[in-house]
Design a protein around this motif. Structure first.
Motif, PDB file in Angstrom:
ATOM      1  N   ASP A   1       0.828  -1.209   0.000  1.00  0.00           N
ATOM      2  CA  ASP A   1       0.000   0.000   0.000  1.00  0.00           C
ATOM      3  C   ASP A   1       0.860   1.256   0.000  1.00  0.00           C
TER       4      ASP A   1
ATOM      5  N   THR B   1      -7.939  -6.960 -13.267  1.00  0.00           N
ATOM      6  CA  THR B   1      -9.020  -7.280 -12.355  1.00  0.00           C
ATOM      7  C   THR B   1      -8.594  -6.968 -10.925  1.00  0.00           C
ATOM      8  N   ASP B   2      -9.587  -6.708 -10.093  1.00  0.00           N
ATOM      9  CA  ASP B   2      -9.358  -6.423  -8.677  1.00  0.00           C
ATOM     10  C   ASP B   2      -8.455  -5.208  -8.465  1.00  0.00           C
ATOM     11  N   ILE B   3      -8.551  -4.219  -9.345  1.00  0.00           N
ATOM     12  CA  ILE B   3      -7.788  -2.993  -9.206  1.00  0.00           C
ATOM     13  C   ILE B   3      -8.664  -1.929  -8.556  1.00  0.00           C
ATOM     14  N   SER B   4      -8.170  -1.301  -7.502  1.00  0.00           N
ATOM     15  CA  SER B   4      -8.921  -0.261  -6.806  1.00  0.00           C
ATOM     16  C   SER B   4      -8.153   1.052  -6.870  1.00  0.00           C
ATOM     17  N   LEU B   5      -8.810   2.146  -6.490  1.00  0.00           N
ATOM     18  CA  LEU B   5      -8.150   3.450  -6.480  1.00  0.00           C
ATOM     19  C   LEU B   5      -7.066   3.476  -5.405  1.00  0.00           C
TER      20      LEU B   5
ATOM     21  N   GLU C   1      -4.623   4.884  -2.370  1.00  0.00           N
ATOM     22  CA  GLU C   1      -4.823   5.706  -1.186  1.00  0.00           C
ATOM     23  C   GLU C   1      -3.486   6.224  -0.683  1.00  0.00           C
TER      24      GLU C   1
END
Length: 393
Positions: free
Chosen positions: A43, A194-198, A200
């Motif tokens: 992250d 796939t399973d890609i998010s914004l 943080e």
């Protein structure tokens, strides 16, 4: 309100996007490795790329629009390379603290009128030779993969030369599209989104220690100043652009301070990617080429917001595609810089030394070839001036 004649053109968009692609594809892996070496979690790595993208994007857009010239900023690739081998033994908090300290040192340096005045007075022949030396190995890379990928290299070269004759304005856009297509075709299994998010932003509280300041912050500041800002300013000068060096460096340093706790380790004037936004491929009207830098800024912001995809995609882009795209995009700029470096007969010897040293890729005392090329070139100029004065007496 933007006048119709001042709106961005396709050549500006293509040059801006190419600058982003070249910048990321050639250095993002180094940044990721630096983050890993610092002990960043997955992250945190995404946070680093988010902050770097936003920081570069905002500064490109603001200063290019303000000065109406191409002002392209970048992360410090030599700085990231330095961090990979230097952060061992330090906590992530100490490392982040060193980022803040280095940015503060950069801000103090930017406020020094003598320093900024000196940075702006590099002879045009030397700055052009510096640019040529930086670009020469990149352009030579066009042919490096010819033995392994003869048809691919021949195909790109054919498109380049045909395009140079019949669709100059859209040449970079065509090459960019080809690069994207062949990158996906050559490695289709590495681009699953796939399973890609914004992304943080992940805050890491800075810890300030004397050891981290001496061993990390000060070297990071010096390397960024000498290896990135000096060549970046010289490249702008070689294209006859005069950015407000003091103001830009100050603003970039402030952005660096704000983003450092989230992973924005170092920002500076860009060199190679700036050349892409300043050359003829960025538009026939040089007064409007600032739009190419603005488009690059928009691209950087997008790449920052797409940090998870960036990590996945650019970590696997085939080297041959990177070589072809970067090399062909910079051929015209290399030609122009070579010609300009030899215009002034008084500085030809110094320019030749600068070009050869810069192109050599030598690294001494953590400082890269562009720094030593610039130092040697200026030293030869100074020596020639002394000899000329003695002969005139």
């Amino acid at each position: 309100m933007v006048k119709i004649s001042e709106r961005p053109q396709l050549s500006h968009i293509a040059a801006g996007i190419t600058a982003v692609v070249v910048g990321y594809s050639s250095a993002v892996v180094i940044v990721i490795e630096a983050a890993k070496a610092a002990g960043a979690t997955p992250d945190m790595i995404i946070s680093w790329l988010l902050m770097l993208g936003l920081g570069m994007g905002v500064t490109c857009i603001v200063y290019s629009r303000l000065y109406k010239i191409p002002v392209v900023t970048a992360w410090s690739t030599p700085g990231a390379a330095f961090l990979i081998g230097a952060v061992d033994g330090y906590s992530i908090n100490e490392i982040i603290g060193s980022f803040v300290t280095a940015a503060i040192l950069a801000l103090v340096a930017a406020q020094n009128k003598t320093l900024t005045r000196y940075l702006s007075k590099t002879p045009p022949a030397i700055s052009s030779a510096l640019l040529a030396g930086i670009l020469l190995p990149i352009c030579l890379n066009i042919f490096v993969d010819g033995e392994s990928y003869p048809y691919l290299v021949a195909g790109f070269l054919t498109v380049y030369f045909i395009g140079s004759l019949f669709f100059t304005r859209y040449l970079m856009l065509v090459l960019l599209a080809l690069a994207m297509v062949f990158s996906i075709l050559m490695q289709p299994d590495t681009h699953s989104f796939t399973d890609i998010s914004l992304p943080e932003a992940v805050w890491v509280t800075p810890h300030f220690t004397l050891s981290a300041t001496v061993s990390l912050a000060i070297p990071l500041f010096i390397i960024t100043l000498l290896s990135q800002n000096l060549p970046g300013i010289a490249i702008a000068k070689s294209h006859d652009y005069e950015p407000g060096v003091r103001n830009v460096l100050s603003g970039v340093s402030v952005v660096n301070i704000v983003t450092a706790p989230f992973g924005g380790f170092a920002f500076n004037f860009a060199a190679i990617t700036a050349a892409l936004c300043m050359g003829e491929s960025a538009g026939e009207d040089r007064a409007l080429r600032y739009w190419a830098a603005i488009m690059a800024g928009v691209g950087y912001i997008f790449m920052g917001l797409a940090a998870p995809v960036v990590v996945m995609f650019f970590s696997h882009m085939p080297a041959v595609i990177v070589h072809l795209l970067a090399g062909l995009a910079l051929l015209a700029t290399l030609q122009a810089s070579l010609l300009k470096s030899m215009e002034n007969h008084k500085h030809r010897k110094a320019a030749l030394v600068t070009l050869l040293c810069t192109a050599s890729g030598v690294t001494v005392a953590q400082l890269g070839a562009p720094v030593w090329g610039l130092v040697l070139g200026l030293a030869v100029v100074a020596l020639d001036n002394v000899v000329a004065r003695k002969q005139s007496l």
